[in-house]
Write an enzyme that holds these catalytic residues in place. Structure first.
Site, short mmCIF file in Angstrom:
data_model
loop_
_atom_site.label_atom_id
_atom_site.label_comp_id
_atom_site.label_asym_id
_atom_site.label_seq_id
_atom_site.Cartn_x
_atom_site.Cartn_y
_atom_site.Cartn_z
N CYS A 199 0.91 -1.17 -0.03
CA CYS A 199 0.00 -0.03 -0.13
C CYS A 199 0.99 1.43 0.24
O CYS A 199 1.03 1.95 1.06
CB CYS A 199 -0.97 -0.23 1.30
SG CYS A 199 -2.11 1.39 0.84
N CYS A 231 -5.62 2.55 -4.38
CA CYS A 231 -5.14 2.95 -3.25
C CYS A 231 -6.18 4.18 -2.74
O CYS A 231 -6.08 5.22 -3.38
CB CYS A 231 -3.66 3.62 -3.41
SG CYS A 231 -2.87 4.00 -2.00
C1 FAD Z 1 -1.18 -0.31 6.76
C2 FAD Z 1 -1.67 -0.97 5.52
C3 FAD Z 1 -2.64 -0.40 4.73
C4 FAD Z 1 -3.19 -1.15 3.56
N1 FAD Z 1 -4.26 -0.28 2.78
C5 FAD Z 1 -4.57 -1.09 1.53
C6 FAD Z 1 -5.75 -0.35 0.97
O1 FAD Z 1 -6.21 0.60 1.41
N2 FAD Z 1 -6.11 -1.18 -0.12
C7 FAD Z 1 -5.69 -2.17 -0.63
O2 FAD Z 1 -6.17 -2.80 -1.40
N3 FAD Z 1 -4.56 -2.74 0.15
C8 FAD Z 1 -4.02 -2.21 1.28
N4 FAD Z 1 -3.11 -2.76 2.09
C9 FAD Z 1 -2.17 -4.16 1.13
C10 FAD Z 1 -2.93 -5.30 1.49
O3 FAD Z 1 -3.27 -5.61 2.58
C11 FAD Z 1 -2.18 -6.23 0.90
O4 FAD Z 1 -1.48 -6.09 -0.32
C12 FAD Z 1 -2.80 -7.56 0.75
O5 FAD Z 1 -3.11 -8.16 2.18
C13 FAD Z 1 -1.56 -8.68 0.16
O6 FAD Z 1 -2.17 -9.86 0.12
P1 FAD Z 1 -1.42 -11.15 0.27
O7 FAD Z 1 -2.24 -12.51 0.23
O8 FAD Z 1 -0.26 -11.32 -0.73
O9 FAD Z 1 -0.64 -10.85 1.56
P2 FAD Z 1 -1.23 -11.11 3.07
O10 FAD Z 1 -2.65 -10.65 2.86
O11 FAD Z 1 -0.58 -10.25 3.99
O12 FAD Z 1 -1.32 -12.63 3.61
C14 FAD Z 1 -0.12 -13.38 3.69
C15 FAD Z 1 -0.53 -14.91 4.26
O13 FAD Z 1 0.65 -15.66 3.95
C16 FAD Z 1 1.00 -16.08 5.30
N5 FAD Z 1 2.59 -16.65 5.21
C17 FAD Z 1 3.55 -16.10 5.68
N6 FAD Z 1 4.66 -16.93 5.39
C18 FAD Z 1 4.21 -18.04 5.34
C19 FAD Z 1 4.91 -19.46 5.00
N7 FAD Z 1 6.28 -19.51 5.34
N8 FAD Z 1 4.04 -20.41 4.80
C20 FAD Z 1 2.54 -20.35 4.68
N9 FAD Z 1 2.23 -19.14 4.97
C21 FAD Z 1 2.84 -18.18 5.11
C22 FAD Z 1 0.94 -15.17 6.55
O14 FAD Z 1 0.52 -15.74 7.90
C23 FAD Z 1 -0.30 -14.53 5.83
O15 FAD Z 1 -1.52 -15.05 6.24
C24 FAD Z 1 -2.56 -2.16 3.15
C25 FAD Z 1 -1.55 -2.98 3.96
C26 FAD Z 1 -1.17 -2.34 4.98
C27 FAD Z 1 -0.37 -3.12 6.05
#
Ligand code: FAD
Length: 415
Positions: free
Chosen positions: A166, A346
């Site tokens: 983000c 965003c």
């Molecule tokens: C402060 C903040 C504000 C944000 N604002 C926005 C917004 O306004 N709009 C928007 O669209 N996005 C926003 N985001 C970004 C959004 O949350 C992420 O881009 C999104 O969650 C990414 O999804 P993901 O599944 O790739 O990762 P995540 O949702 O982080 O999930 C990753 C998962 O993988 C697991 N994992 C890690 N390592 C391992 C392993 N070795 N083995 C198995 N599992 C593992 C973790 O436990 C977790 O559950 C924001 C994020 C933050 C922190």
């Protein structure tokens, strides 16, 4: 490969992993898919609301649900961490010292927060006025710090170099804080800084120009090229190295009463043993098909990949249908589709009641979903309501349930 029963393993049960699992199950009419989600976490967070929590506009408890409750019916959950990927054997090694086989692998373990990459930050985060919306452990402390601000205090909001998730989040909390201080009649007596390692407010000039005006309106000083390298919580001193600009390499120090840190973010360490990644550790996938570049039966999405989109849950929403369709295409012996166009979003909280809804795709093309309701760079009250009330519902009840039909962004938008 087992006939008519395809083992699909998903590493990570975050925004991407749950969405893909649920969506695959919606396409599972012939019961072809045997889906396993690997994730050690007991809780799943709606991270996009962390900005609002830190600003005191959203209940933290509402960002959290148990992983168990989100694993879609019909998928299995292995509460272990992936420790390695062995693409030659089509297996993933797990923290319980077993291996799991796959026919198709989806890699989406997100990004890890590296507090110790900035000197002193790991020791002081969560105390001494040093807070961060980036972690469920510290996000509530941001709001605590903000409520303790008094006349004459200095606040720093820091942004590291990309990539991090983000890209708007480090400045969103600056505006929520400034508006709070304005309401408390403290804004004029306080000294607010947005310290970014970059040369402007946002990657796209279209939004950067408008955001600079928002910062000016609050009297937030824009410290460009300022890269936070050290935080001393006891003396409340932040040290920055100037990156680029006329004084490149110079070291400057400021004292603060509150400092919002955005930690350096890295891909999970287990990936670094694999040959799926680029030099920076990101999983190399084709930017439109999301297929891994070396191993066709592996796909990647979410924050962990090399795709040059804005790392956001909004991007995941548009990536998931591509991954699901391409796994189906491979099973049916068809070519993969190159259908992900780099969409990301965003919602920039410019006050405690307005949002500038930035949506764009590869090449910086502006792609608003509802320009007839709010133009992209207009600060909209309606978009604030969408951010606070609408998007959480869209996430929990629609995206994570595997529904794929959404309003489509306008691809030929001009204003
Ligand atoms: C402060 C903040 C504000 C944000 N604002 C926005 C917004 O306004 N709009 C928007 O669209 N996005 C926003 N985001 C970004 C959004 O949350 C992420 O881009 C999104 O969650 C990414 O999804 P993901 O599944 O790739 O990762 P995540 O949702 O982080 O999930 C990753 C998962 O993988 C697991 N994992 C890690 N390592 C391992 C392993 N070795 N083995 C198995 N599992 C593992 C973790 O436990 C977790 O559950 C924001 C994020 C933050 C922190």
């Amino acid at each position: 490969m087992a006939e008519n029963n395809y083992k699909i393993v998903i590493i990570g049960g975050g925004a991407a992993g749950i969405t893909v699992a649920a969506s695959l199950l919606r396409h599972n009419a012939g019961k072809q898919f045997d889906i396993t989600v690997i994730d050690p976490a007991s809780e799943h967070y709606y991270q996009p609301a962390f900005t609002l929590v830190g600003g005191g506009c959203f209940n933290f408890e509402k960002t959290k649900r148990s992983m168990k409750s989100l694993i879609p019916k019909g998928a299995k959950w292995l509460q272990e961490a992936a420790t390695n990927i062995n693409p030659e054997d089509n297996t993933v090694s797990l923290s319980n010292n077993t291996d799991i086989e796959y026919d198709y692998l989806v890699v989406c373990p997100g990004l890890a927060l590296d507090w110790s990459a900035t000197e002193g930050l790991a020791e002081t985060i969560g105390k001494n006025g040093v807070c961060s919306n980036y972690s469920p452990d510290y996000v509530q402390y941001t709001w605590e710090c903000l409520q303790k601000i008094k006349s004459g205090d200095t606040l720093f909001f820091c942004q590291p170099p990309l990539p991090f998730k983000c890209p708007g989040a480090p400045q969103k909390i600056a505006y929520l804080s400034a508006d709070y201080l304005k309401q408390k009649k403290l804004l004029e007596s306080c000294d607010l800084h947005f310290a970014t390692s970059g040369p402007k407010m946002f990657g796209l000039d279209y939004f950067a120009i408008s955001l600079a005006k928002v910062a000016d309106r609050y009297g937030i000083e824009k410290n460009f090229h300022h890269h936070l390298i050290k935080v001393d919580g006891d003396s409340k001193t932040a040290t920055f190295e100037l990156m680029g600009g006329d004084n490149q390499g110079e070291i400057v120090e400021f004292t603060f009463d509150m400092l919002h840190a955005t930690p350096v973010q890295r891909t999970p360490a287990f990936l670094h043993n694999t040959d799926l990644i680029n030099e920076a550790g990101y999983v190399e996938v084709h930017q439109n098909s999301l297929q891994q570049l070396k191993y066709p039966n592996i796909f990647g999405l979410g924050d962990v990949t090399t795709t040059p989109n804005s790392k956001s849950a909004a991007a995941v929403r548009k990536q998931s249908p591509t991954v699901v369709q391409n796994i189906k295409n491979m099973i049916d012996g068809k070519a993969v589709e190159e259908s992900y166009n780099g969409y990301g979003s965003c919602p920039l909280t410019t006050s405690r009641s307005t949002v500038m809804m930035a949506e764009f795709m590869y090449g910086g093309v502006i792609t608003p979903t509802m320009p007839y309701i709010a133009k992209p760079r207009v600060e909209s009250k309606l978009m604030w309501r969408a951010k606070k009330f609408g998007l959480p519902i869209l996430y929990w009840d629609y995206m994570l349930k595997g529904y794929e039909k959404f309003f489509e962004p306008k691809l030929n938008y001009k204003d």
